[in-house]
Write an enzyme that holds these catalytic residues in place. Sequence first.
Site, PDB file in Angstrom:
ATOM      1  N   HIS A 273       0.970  -1.249  -0.204  1.00 39.88           N
ATOM      2  CA  HIS A 273      -0.180   0.060  -0.007  1.00 39.88           C
ATOM      3  C   HIS A 273       1.095   1.410   0.062  1.00 39.88           C
ATOM      4  O   HIS A 273       1.900   1.146   0.704  1.00 39.88           O
ATOM      5  CB  HIS A 273      -0.972  -0.012   1.108  1.00 39.88           C
ATOM      6  CG  HIS A 273      -1.932   0.823   1.093  1.00 39.88           C
ATOM      7  ND1 HIS A 273      -1.864   2.141   1.373  1.00 39.88           N
ATOM      8  CD2 HIS A 273      -3.343   0.642   0.712  1.00 39.88           C
ATOM      9  CE1 HIS A 273      -2.922   2.655   1.285  1.00 39.88           C
ATOM     10  NE2 HIS A 273      -3.909   1.960   0.695  1.00 39.88           N
TER      11      HIS A 273
ATOM     12  N   ASP B 185      -7.922  -5.581   0.268  1.00 34.67           N
ATOM     13  CA  ASP B 185      -8.394  -6.292  -0.856  1.00 34.67           C
ATOM     14  C   ASP B 185      -8.233  -7.853  -0.640  1.00 34.67           C
ATOM     15  O   ASP B 185      -8.612  -8.864  -1.299  1.00 34.67           O
ATOM     16  CB  ASP B 185      -7.976  -5.767  -2.237  1.00 34.67           C
ATOM     17  CG  ASP B 185      -8.427  -4.485  -2.321  1.00 34.67           C
ATOM     18  OD1 ASP B 185      -9.816  -4.234  -2.035  1.00 34.67           O
ATOM     19  OD2 ASP B 185      -7.680  -3.554  -2.831  1.00 34.67           O
TER      20      ASP B 185
END
Length: 436
Positions: free
Chosen positions: A313, A371
């Site tokens: 991320h 996710d």
Amino acid sequence: MKLADYKATLSFSNNSPSMEMPVYQGSVGPDVIDIRKLYGQTGMFTYDPGFLSTASCQSAITYIDGDKGELLYRGYPIEQLATQCDFMETCHLLLYGDLPNAQKKTEFTRLVTTHTMVHEQMQFFLRGFRRDAHPMAVLTGLVGGMSAFYHDSTDITNPQHREIAAIRLIAKLPTLVAMAYKYGIGQPFMYPQNNLSYAGNFLRMMFGNPCEEYVVNPVLERALDRIFILHADHEQNASTSTVRLCGSSGTNPFAAIAAGVACLWGPAHGGANEACLNMLEEIQASGGLNKVGEFMNQVKDKNSGVRLMGFGHRVYKNYDPRAKLMQETCKEVLAELGLENDPLFKLSMALEKIALEDDYFVQRKLYPNVDFYSGIVQRAIGIPVNLFTGIFALARTVGWIAQLNEMIGDPEYKIGRPRQLFTGSARRDVPPINQR
Ligand code: ACO
């Protein structure tokens, strides 16, 4: 903007005069250097592709501490919101700045509920698409198309227009996502049902049919509600910045949100859950758990171009707090549906375990993001893989609209207009065609 908390001095090695710039402190998080006068005073721009070091705005909505793995909506930790509040309360919080009391919650929920139907003509707009169109292509069109159906709320400078556009978007996105799904599989559209919760109504519009009564499963309802809460806002990410930039021209809220939907579609952003599930299915098809080691070697090989989707991320350099909550939901949903032995879930647990212990991932601070598990949950609920990003868009709509409204209400707001470091040809003359 408040007065400077302290100052920074920029000096140059070519003897140009140095320059002082104000530095501001936020309530938490890194300080920012105000470079707005830089061009005026030095004729120079800053260079920051991908905005690695640039705060594009001031915002009081969402705060992320990427090193700690902390996510706060209006100061409240995501863990508390996900376990003690529902999505309607979260929407109220993001839009208006605080959690509603019981009466305000009822009023707000009622307001959203009574706006869930879409203009009947939107069906005909939708019917213009091919049945096999990707739902994100359909949604980008439908959300943009809302400005043609709701003319009375398109003036971004009018606070009442902004308010009703916000409610319409939050209320109608589930209806549009479900319609896009039903159209793709050739089933009749289901009208919203107002005695159901936001998530329950969505489940019915997705999986119900006009021939029988649909009973909402409370575990799946709660799981979906949690998915919505976890995806509701995430600070100045790519799609939110797109909404702000698009809205900064004064365009209408539906157009600005449609731009956000389009941006979210990309596999490095909202499309990652779809890409993550496709990855798990490919590993499963090629041999499952036996192939995990081989796959991880490919991921670590720079020349392979393979990434472990659902990992890494831009901001979190620690476990994404949403991933933990999603893992919990994942276990609940699989248990409810008797899918505890789901091979993809087992595969994801094995991949996670290896990655968290592997030097490659440890050194680069790569951890699972939201996710990684949300795809498994959605698949178990029965949501098709190509609709995952649509669910994300539905949930993120409240964040986009809250951020857009915050920007319009900010007295320092200006049309967004980045500059560039030009590397092309300097002025030259057009040669006649026979000399080119
Ligand atoms: N698998 C393998 N290696 C990775 C991964 C990954 N998923 N993510 C980052 N890396 C490596 C990069 O190759 C790079 O290595 P290097 O320093 O040796 O060159 C290093 O880690 C840093 O990666 P960057 O791409 O520079 O990090 P950036 O902040 O630009 O990218 C991103 C973040 C795009 C999310 C990236 O981690 C990624 O592609 N992840 C997979 C896609 C994904 O899951 N996206 C979801 C994001 S969350 C969301 O939108 C809800």
